[in-house]
Design an enzyme around this catalytic site. Structure first.
Site, PDB file in Angstrom:
ATOM      1  N   PRO A 164       0.896  -1.379   0.343  1.00 28.62           N
ATOM      2  CA  PRO A 164      -0.005  -0.011  -0.076  1.00 28.62           C
ATOM      3  C   PRO A 164       0.882   1.223   0.096  1.00 28.62           C
ATOM      4  CG  PRO A 164      -0.555  -1.645   1.729  1.00 28.62           C
ATOM      5  CD  PRO A 164       0.665  -2.010   1.316  1.00 28.62           C
ATOM      6  N   GLU A 165       0.483   2.287  -0.840  1.00 28.90           N
ATOM      7  CA  GLU A 165       1.124   3.467  -1.046  1.00 28.90           C
ATOM      8  C   GLU A 165       0.520   4.395   0.117  1.00 28.90           C
ATOM      9  OE1 GLU A 165       1.897   4.647  -4.986  1.00 28.90           O
ATOM     10  OE2 GLU A 165       1.858   2.576  -5.593  1.00 28.90           O
ATOM     11  N   LYS A 213       4.718   5.026   4.245  1.00 26.33           N
ATOM     12  CA  LYS A 213       3.878   3.872   4.426  1.00 26.33           C
ATOM     13  C   LYS A 213       3.988   3.085   5.581  1.00 26.33           C
ATOM     14  CE  LYS A 213       5.968   3.262  -0.454  1.00 26.33           C
ATOM     15  NZ  LYS A 213       6.773   2.476  -1.201  1.00 26.33           N
ATOM     16  N   ASN A 238       4.952   2.544  -6.462  1.00 29.54           N
ATOM     17  CA  ASN A 238       5.074   2.352  -7.732  1.00 29.54           C
ATOM     18  C   ASN A 238       3.920   2.922  -8.795  1.00 29.54           C
ATOM     19  OD1 ASN A 238       6.988   1.480  -9.787  1.00 29.54           O
ATOM     20  ND2 ASN A 238       5.791  -0.415  -9.995  1.00 29.54           N
ATOM     21  N   ARG A 285      11.842  -2.311 -10.318  1.00 26.47           N
ATOM     22  CA  ARG A 285      10.042  -2.168 -10.466  1.00 26.47           C
ATOM     23  C   ARG A 285       9.910  -1.925 -11.604  1.00 26.47           C
ATOM     24  NH1 ARG A 285       8.234  -0.693  -5.197  1.00 26.47           N
ATOM     25  NH2 ARG A 285       6.204  -1.725  -6.254  1.00 26.47           N
TER      26      ARG A 285
END
Ligand SMILES: [Zn+2]
Length: 334
Positions: A2-3, A50, A232, A311
């Protein structure tokens, strides 16, 4: 993982439980040993990037400090609710502070001792690890008053619900279930609002300076020292919106381009958080897309610093052209 906007939403979900006591625990975490949280009071919650931080204080220290989290009438109300609902009234009988002793303790605190150092229980037990730090995994989440259910069968065809790492049942009758996260105790929350993309104190100057380094901007954006909470999805979306190729060196981008990138970081993250709080789905323009909104074919590649985490990155070669060496103004969208 989770961002920032998701973790802010978790913080939003946890906040109403501040001031309540843990009356029962559950969960599969072996490292944390959930029963240790039994009878602790959730006293504060903070979010940084985060990570989520929860402060727990033991019952007896609250009485010593005379710093009850709720005024007595409210506390009594909560007990009545709990007693009325026998299904929720779980765990051993609660120890409640007697009115007299807590008042006496409150009176015993000299007014001159109310400096910042002595406001917390840490002044009673220096270095005590009161803060539970929660870092979420790829499918990390927090559920309130309900458990996550299996969305599909596993490889063996079983419909097994995910196992929460930690469940906290509170005196007010509600509960929190934590999934797919790592938890550890620390003596203070590591919170630096100046690098948190969703904080009002986010420091643009510091962010711009970091972005201007002679390295690909898609590496810098994921650097939590400068863009805490940026993950991301945000990386891909803001690069597309700013028309910047992910491998552009920050040092070759114009100041106005770097400014635009930081604007998009703040704007996109803020909107995403608002959408989350209002239960709306987020609609990415480039992340996991095959075509950009203009209909161009999108490229996909794993990108990351040498030896670092690679990523998956999506970009449109037409809307986000690779910066040619001759001029820094080529980042504008075609
Ligand atoms: Zn395009």
């Amino acid at each position: 993982m989770p961002e920032g906007p998701s973790v802010r939403k978790f913080h939003h979900l946890v906040s109403p439980f501040v001031g309540q006591q843990v009356v029962k625990t559950g969960g599969s975490s072996k490292k944390l040993h959930p029963p240790d949280l039994q009878s602790l009071w959730l006293q504060d919650t903070q979010v940084h990037g985060k990570k989520l931080f929860l402060r727990f204080d033991p019952d007896e220290e609250l009485r010593l400090r005379g710093n009850d989290p709720l005024p007595e009438p409210l506390r009594k109300g909560a007990q009545e609710v709990e007693a009325a609902d026998q299904e929720q009234a779980v765990g051993p009988s609660r120890q409640t502070a007697s009115d007299k002793s807590s008042q006496a303790a409150a009176l015993a605190v000299p007014p001159g001792d109310e400096g910042p150092k002595c406001l917390g229980a840490d002044c009673l037990t220096p270095g005590a690890e009161r803060w539970l730090q929660v870092s979420f995994g790829l499918f990390g989440s927090i559920w309130v008053n309900e458990f996550s259910r299996a969305k599909k069968a596993n490889k063996r065809g079983d419909w097994r619900d995910p196992a929460p790492r930690l469940v906290l049942y509170f005196g007010g009758g509600g509960f929190l279930a934590f999934y797919n996260c790592q938890m550890s105790w620390s003596s203070s929350p590591v919170v630096r609002p100046t690098s948190d993309i969703l904080s009002e104190k986010f420091h643009r100057g510091q962010a711009l300076e970091a972005l201007g380094q002679a390295q690909p901007v898609c590496y810098t954006l994921l650097d939590q020292r400068y863009f805490s909470g940026l993950g991301n999805i945000i990386k891909n979306e803001v690069l597309y919106r700013a028309g910047v190729h992910p491998l552009s060196l920050g040092s070759l981008l114009s100041p106005s381009c770097l400014e635009a990138l930081v604007d998009h970081v703040v704007e996109f993250s803020t909107h995403w958080l608002q959408d989350k709080l209002q239960g709306r789905q987020q609609h990415p323009q480039i992340y996991q897309k095959e075509q950009c909104p203009a209909g161009h074919q999108v490229l996909k590649q794993e990108l990351g610093p040498p030896g670092g985490f690679q990523r998956l990155t999506w970009w449109c070669p037409q809307c986000q052209p690779r910066l040619p060496a001759e001029g820094p103004e080529q980042h504008q969208r075609a």
